[in-house]
Design a protein around this motif. Structure first.
Motif, PDB file in Angstrom:
ATOM      1  N   ARG A 189      -6.857  13.738   1.914  1.00 44.82           N
ATOM      2  CA  ARG A 189      -6.858  13.233   3.278  1.00 44.82           C
ATOM      3  C   ARG A 189      -6.205  14.242   4.211  1.00 44.82           C
ATOM      4  NH1 ARG A 189      -6.281   9.884  -0.822  1.00 44.82           N
ATOM      5  NH2 ARG A 189      -7.116   7.761  -0.734  1.00 44.82           N
ATOM      6  N   ASP A 190      -6.969  14.769   5.151  1.00 40.75           N
ATOM      7  CA  ASP A 190      -6.423  15.639   6.191  1.00 40.75           C
ATOM      8  C   ASP A 190      -6.149  14.781   7.418  1.00 40.75           C
ATOM      9  OD1 ASP A 190      -6.342  18.399   5.180  1.00 40.75           O
ATOM     10  OD2 ASP A 190      -8.492  18.112   4.892  1.00 40.75           O
ATOM     11  N   ILE A 191      -4.889  14.662   7.785  1.00 41.46           N
ATOM     12  CA  ILE A 191      -4.481  13.749   8.855  1.00 41.46           C
ATOM     13  C   ILE A 191      -3.772  14.539   9.946  1.00 41.46           C
ATOM     14  CG2 ILE A 191      -3.132  11.705   9.432  1.00 41.46           C
ATOM     15  CD1 ILE A 191      -3.439  10.794   6.523  1.00 41.46           C
ATOM     16  N   ASP A 192      -4.411  14.642  11.112  1.00 49.77           N
ATOM     17  CA  ASP A 192      -3.828  15.320  12.261  1.00 49.77           C
ATOM     18  C   ASP A 192      -3.120  14.280  13.123  1.00 49.77           C
ATOM     19  OD1 ASP A 192      -3.119  16.798  14.453  1.00 49.77           O
ATOM     20  OD2 ASP A 192      -5.163  17.323  15.054  1.00 49.77           O
ATOM     21  N   CYS A 193      -1.805  14.381  13.229  1.00 48.99           N
ATOM     22  CA  CYS A 193      -1.024  13.406  13.996  1.00 48.99           C
ATOM     23  C   CYS A 193      -0.768  13.851  15.424  1.00 48.99           C
ATOM     24  CB  CYS A 193       0.303  13.136  13.286  1.00 48.99           C
ATOM     25  SG  CYS A 193       0.089  12.247  11.734  1.00 48.99           S
ATOM     26  N   ALA A 194      -1.362  14.978  15.852  1.00 49.39           N
ATOM     27  CA  ALA A 194      -1.181  15.480  17.215  1.00 49.39           C
ATOM     28  C   ALA A 194       0.312  15.541  17.522  1.00 49.39           C
ATOM     29  CB  ALA A 194      -1.970  14.640  18.207  1.00 49.39           C
ATOM     30  N   ASP A 195       0.767  14.865  18.610  1.00 51.54           N
ATOM     31  CA  ASP A 195       2.198  14.876  18.911  1.00 51.54           C
ATOM     32  C   ASP A 195       2.824  13.506  18.712  1.00 51.54           C
ATOM     33  OD1 ASP A 195       1.080  13.535  21.042  1.00 51.54           O
ATOM     34  OD2 ASP A 195       2.233  14.594  22.570  1.00 51.54           O
ATOM     35  N   GLY A 196       2.213  12.669  17.859  1.00 51.32           N
ATOM     36  CA  GLY A 196       2.673  11.299  17.664  1.00 51.32           C
ATOM     37  C   GLY A 196       3.779  11.181  16.635  1.00 51.32           C
ATOM     38  N   GLY A 197       5.015  11.015  17.089  1.00 47.91           N
ATOM     39  CA  GLY A 197       6.136  10.887  16.169  1.00 47.91           C
ATOM     40  C   GLY A 197       6.057   9.624  15.335  1.00 47.91           C
ATOM     41  N   ALA A 198       5.841   8.475  15.982  1.00 46.00           N
ATOM     42  CA  ALA A 198       5.751   7.222  15.233  1.00 46.00           C
ATOM     43  C   ALA A 198       4.546   7.209  14.292  1.00 46.00           C
ATOM     44  CB  ALA A 198       5.722   6.030  16.182  1.00 46.00           C
ATOM     45  N   PRO A 199       3.336   7.609  14.749  1.00 45.01           N
ATOM     46  CA  PRO A 199       2.215   7.646  13.802  1.00 45.01           C
ATOM     47  C   PRO A 199       2.493   8.530  12.587  1.00 45.01           C
ATOM     48  CG  PRO A 199       1.385   7.778  16.031  1.00 45.01           C
ATOM     49  CD  PRO A 199       2.881   7.877  16.129  1.00 45.01           C
ATOM     50  N   PHE A 200       3.077   9.707  12.815  1.00 40.30           N
ATOM     51  CA  PHE A 200       3.357  10.608  11.698  1.00 40.30           C
ATOM     52  C   PHE A 200       4.303   9.951  10.699  1.00 40.30           C
ATOM     53  CE2 PHE A 200       6.199  14.024  10.025  1.00 40.30           C
ATOM     54  CZ  PHE A 200       5.295  14.550   9.107  1.00 40.30           C
ATOM     55  N   ARG A 201       5.390   9.403  11.191  1.00 39.30           N
ATOM     56  CA  ARG A 201       6.391   8.837  10.287  1.00 39.30           C
ATOM     57  C   ARG A 201       5.844   7.614   9.557  1.00 39.30           C
ATOM     58  NH1 ARG A 201      10.978   9.750  14.959  1.00 39.30           N
ATOM     59  NH2 ARG A 201      11.360  11.961  14.495  1.00 39.30           N
ATOM     60  N   ILE A 202       5.088   6.775  10.260  1.00 32.93           N
ATOM     61  CA  ILE A 202       4.504   5.598   9.617  1.00 32.93           C
ATOM     62  C   ILE A 202       3.486   6.013   8.558  1.00 32.93           C
ATOM     63  CG2 ILE A 202       2.970   3.625  10.004  1.00 32.93           C
ATOM     64  CD1 ILE A 202       4.378   3.286  12.742  1.00 32.93           C
ATOM     65  N   LEU A 203       2.638   6.980   8.894  1.00 31.05           N
ATOM     66  CA  LEU A 203       1.562   7.376   7.975  1.00 31.05           C
ATOM     67  C   LEU A 203       2.089   8.117   6.756  1.00 31.05           C
ATOM     68  CD1 LEU A 203      -1.089   8.426  10.630  1.00 31.05           C
ATOM     69  CD2 LEU A 203      -1.301   6.513   9.019  1.00 31.05           C
ATOM     70  N   VAL A 204       3.145   8.906   6.915  1.00 28.35           N
ATOM     71  CA  VAL A 204       3.730   9.586   5.757  1.00 28.35           C
ATOM     72  C   VAL A 204       4.180   8.567   4.717  1.00 28.35           C
ATOM     73  CG1 VAL A 204       5.760  10.876   4.988  1.00 28.35           C
ATOM     74  CG2 VAL A 204       4.378  11.756   6.855  1.00 28.35           C
ATOM     75  N   THR A 205       4.870   7.523   5.168  1.00 27.76           N
ATOM     76  CA  THR A 205       5.309   6.508   4.217  1.00 27.76           C
ATOM     77  C   THR A 205       4.131   5.761   3.611  1.00 27.76           C
ATOM     78  OG1 THR A 205       7.429   6.202   5.336  1.00 27.76           O
ATOM     79  CG2 THR A 205       6.672   4.403   3.946  1.00 27.76           C
ATOM     80  N   GLN A 206       3.128   5.420   4.432  1.00 25.65           N
ATOM     81  CA  GLN A 206       1.969   4.709   3.887  1.00 25.65           C
ATOM     82  C   GLN A 206       1.225   5.571   2.867  1.00 25.65           C
ATOM     83  OE1 GLN A 206       1.033   1.408   4.257  1.00 25.65           O
ATOM     84  NE2 GLN A 206       3.105   1.356   5.147  1.00 25.65           N
ATOM     85  N   ALA A 207       1.135   6.871   3.123  1.00 26.54           N
ATOM     86  CA  ALA A 207       0.512   7.757   2.128  1.00 26.54           C
ATOM     87  C   ALA A 207       1.335   7.783   0.844  1.00 26.54           C
ATOM     88  CB  ALA A 207       0.371   9.162   2.701  1.00 26.54           C
ATOM     89  N   ALA A 208       2.660   7.802   0.978  1.00 23.71           N
ATOM     90  CA  ALA A 208       3.534   7.879  -0.197  1.00 23.71           C
ATOM     91  C   ALA A 208       3.451   6.637  -1.071  1.00 23.71           C
ATOM     92  CB  ALA A 208       4.978   8.106   0.246  1.00 23.71           C
ATOM     93  N   VAL A 209       3.064   5.492  -0.499  1.00 23.44           N
ATOM     94  CA  VAL A 209       2.987   4.254  -1.292  1.00 23.44           C
ATOM     95  C   VAL A 209       1.546   3.853  -1.602  1.00 23.44           C
ATOM     96  CG1 VAL A 209       5.195   3.421  -0.397  1.00 23.44           C
ATOM     97  CG2 VAL A 209       3.082   2.755   0.773  1.00 23.44           C
ATOM     98  N   THR A 210       0.591   4.734  -1.313  1.00 23.34           N
ATOM     99  CA  THR A 210      -0.810   4.502  -1.674  1.00 23.34           C
ATOM    100  C   THR A 210      -1.056   5.169  -3.020  1.00 23.34           C
ATOM    101  OG1 THR A 210      -1.494   4.454   0.654  1.00 23.34           O
ATOM    102  CG2 THR A 210      -3.212   4.867  -0.991  1.00 23.34           C
ATOM    103  N   PRO A 211      -1.303   4.418  -4.080  1.00 25.53           N
ATOM    104  CA  PRO A 211      -1.331   4.986  -5.433  1.00 25.53           C
ATOM    105  C   PRO A 211      -2.234   6.204  -5.573  1.00 25.53           C
ATOM    106  CG  PRO A 211      -1.415   2.602  -5.543  1.00 25.53           C
ATOM    107  CD  PRO A 211      -1.559   2.965  -4.097  1.00 25.53           C
ATOM    108  N   GLY A 212      -1.646   7.321  -5.991  1.00 19.97           N
ATOM    109  CA  GLY A 212      -2.400   8.541  -6.257  1.00 19.97           C
ATOM    110  C   GLY A 212      -2.907   9.273  -5.033  1.00 19.97           C
ATOM    111  N   ALA A 213      -2.533   8.839  -3.833  1.00 21.80           N
ATOM    112  CA  ALA A 213      -3.072   9.464  -2.615  1.00 21.80           C
ATOM    113  C   ALA A 213      -2.613  10.914  -2.490  1.00 21.80           C
ATOM    114  CB  ALA A 213      -2.628   8.678  -1.384  1.00 21.80           C
ATOM    115  N   GLN A 214      -3.540  11.763  -2.016  1.00 19.74           N
ATOM    116  CA  GLN A 214      -3.224  13.139  -1.652  1.00 19.74           C
ATOM    117  C   GLN A 214      -3.464  13.277  -0.154  1.00 19.74           C
ATOM    118  OE1 GLN A 214      -4.832  16.234  -4.429  1.00 19.74           O
ATOM    119  NE2 GLN A 214      -5.887  14.468  -5.323  1.00 19.74           N
ATOM    120  N   ALA A 215      -2.467  13.765   0.569  1.00 24.89           N
ATOM    121  CA  ALA A 215      -2.580  13.859   2.022  1.00 24.89           C
ATOM    122  C   ALA A 215      -1.996  15.173   2.514  1.00 24.89           C
ATOM    123  CB  ALA A 215      -1.886  12.686   2.696  1.00 24.89           C
ATOM    124  N   ARG A 216      -2.628  15.692   3.549  1.00 31.11           N
ATOM    125  CA  ARG A 216      -2.180  16.934   4.183  1.00 31.11           C
ATOM    126  C   ARG A 216      -2.039  16.640   5.680  1.00 31.11           C
ATOM    127  NH1 ARG A 216      -4.409  21.500   6.714  1.00 31.11           N
ATOM    128  NH2 ARG A 216      -3.473  23.493   6.060  1.00 31.11           N
TER     129      ARG A 216
END
Length: 430
Positions: free
Chosen positions: A78-105
């Motif tokens: 998953r390539d995820i561009d968060c632009a300048d969104g602090g809250a989206p970035f922080r929320i999505l990092v945690t959601q990626a970390a708890v999604t089983p086996g997810a790979q994210a950039r």
């Protein structure tokens, strides 16, 4: 409005008249609701789907794209561009970390990379690292993450400091919701030390409860302990951060604001109470969620960044037209926003002819003795500074030349259209 896409605009408030002004959906509420809708099977979220894309704050679109990426098959990168969104970035990092086996950039703007994220990364590594989480930081981008497939053997707790930002704890609580649904055991967040912007964590707790989660609260500890599907999917309110500007414009023009739910859990509904300090009152009109603002300006105001940091720029604009000095406290948090908003406020006050004095965490704003004939301001790419400068323009009746007006897309894409509705002329500046 095409002129608001120009790099430099002239904002002329000479033709003001009453109008009904409408804020966008609340991006803080929408971000939480989108994640919870994804986790509980309410995807796509109906009240986000009902909004035209061009009216959705950019941060909401960023988070929605990120959630859609997380919903891809497990083996997808998953390539995820968060632009300048602090809250989206922080929320999505945690959601990626708890999604089983997810790979994210993850990638984003240089400014987002400069903002503090270390406490969140440390918390995720300490809690999930023993189960196989890898999280690699670039300089500053990309941030690459590979989530563990099984977290059932680790202790179900995240620990995070509270002093820098409540977004870390909010992100982790949303992660606890995901883990609880999957593992059917309680997960908790423990907060070390005082919590900055506690109202935003309360907003997260409110949305968790609206979506059916049982939250147990103890001193500095929040546990997601159960889940029961709610009878219906909650709807989204108007954005109180945006309503702050519109309430002041409505007072100046004799207009109204709609979508103003004073029963909201959003911390920026403090605007209604704060303006009472200086002689203004937000009064229901009788129509649902519609307010007008009455009164005459008097005295100075006082507000704290600990309670409502996103309102401080708006209140600084109001301070510039008050008859007495105002004081903003706990202002250090403003330095780590989309720009250094503390310096942005001081620049705006100076451009308008006022003065500021900064002592530690306390900023005193002295309004000018005489109103200038016009003033200039750069948004510094920060949506709140752009809208604050325009609000001061309207409040004072003083033309503004603004560089970088397009950044309002982040939270209030229709801002310039709303000002035009109230008679403000926005044209390309030479």
């Amino acid at each position: 409005m095409s002129s608001a896409k120009a790099s430099r605009v002239l904002v002329d408030p000479s033709g003001l008249h009453a109008a009904a002004l409408t804020p966008p959906v609340s991006k803080s509420d929408a971000q939480r609701a989108l994640v919870l809708g994804h986790l509980t099977g309410s995807w796509p979220l109906p009240s986000v789907q009902a909004e035209a894309d061009e009216d959705l704050p950019a941060d909401v679109r960023v988070l929605r794209r990120g959630v859609e990426a997380l919903r891809l098959p497990p083996d997808a990168v998953r390539d995820i561009d968060c632009a300048d969104g602090g809250a989206p970035f922080r929320i999505l990092v945690t959601q990626a970390a708890v999604t089983p086996g997810a790979q994210a950039r993850f990638t984003g703007t240089p400014r987002l990379g400069e903002r503090p994220h270390g406490p969140l990364f440390t918390s995720l590594r300490e809690a999930l690292g023993p189960s196989g989480l890898t999280l690699t930081e670039g300089a500053p981008w990309p941030v690459e993450l590979r989530a563990p497939r099984d977290t059932s053997k680790v202790a179900p707790v995240f620990r995070v400091p509270g002093a820098q930002s409540s977004q870390y704890a909010s992100s982790l609580l949303l992660g606890c919701a995901a883990l609880h649904l999957r593992e059917r055991r309680p997960w908790r967040v423990e907060i070390d030390g005082p919590l900055t912007s506690a109202g935003y964590l309360e907003l997260t707790l409110t949305w968790l409860r609206r979506f059916g989660f049982d939250i147990q609260v103890a001193p500095s500890s929040y546990t997601v302990a159960g889940y029961t599907a709610p009878p219906s999917v909650p709807t989204l309110p108007g954005d109180w951060s945006s309503l702050g500007y519109l309430l002041l414009v409505a007072w100046k023009t004799g207009g109204t604001v709609v979508r103003a739910d004073t029963g909201s859990a959003h911390p920026d509904d403090a605007m209604v109470r704060l303006i009472e300090q200086v002689g203004l009152r937000a009064v229901p009109t009788g129509a649902p969620f519609t307010l007008k603002v009455e009164g005459e300006l008097a005295g100075g105001l006082r507000a704290s960044g600990e309670e409502c940091p996103d309102l401080l720029p708006t209140l600084a604009a109001l301070a510039c037209v008050l008859p007495a000095p105002s004081t903003l406290t706990e202002v250090g948090i403003l330095r780590v926003k989309e720009s250094d908003r503390l310096e942005g406020i001081r620049t705006l006050v100076k451009a308008y002819g006022g003065t500021t004095a900064l002592e530690g965490e306390r900023l005193r704003i002295e309004p000018p003795r005489t109103r200038p004939s016009g003033f200039e301001m750069s948004s510094q790419g920060d949506h709140r500074l752009a809208m604050t400068a325009a609000t001061l323009c309207v409040l004072s009746g003083t033309p503004l030349t603004l560089s970088g007006p397009e950044c309002v897309e982040k939270s209030f894409p229709g801002f310039w259209r709303q000002l035009a509705r109230a008679g403000v002329q926005i044209t390309d500046a030479p």
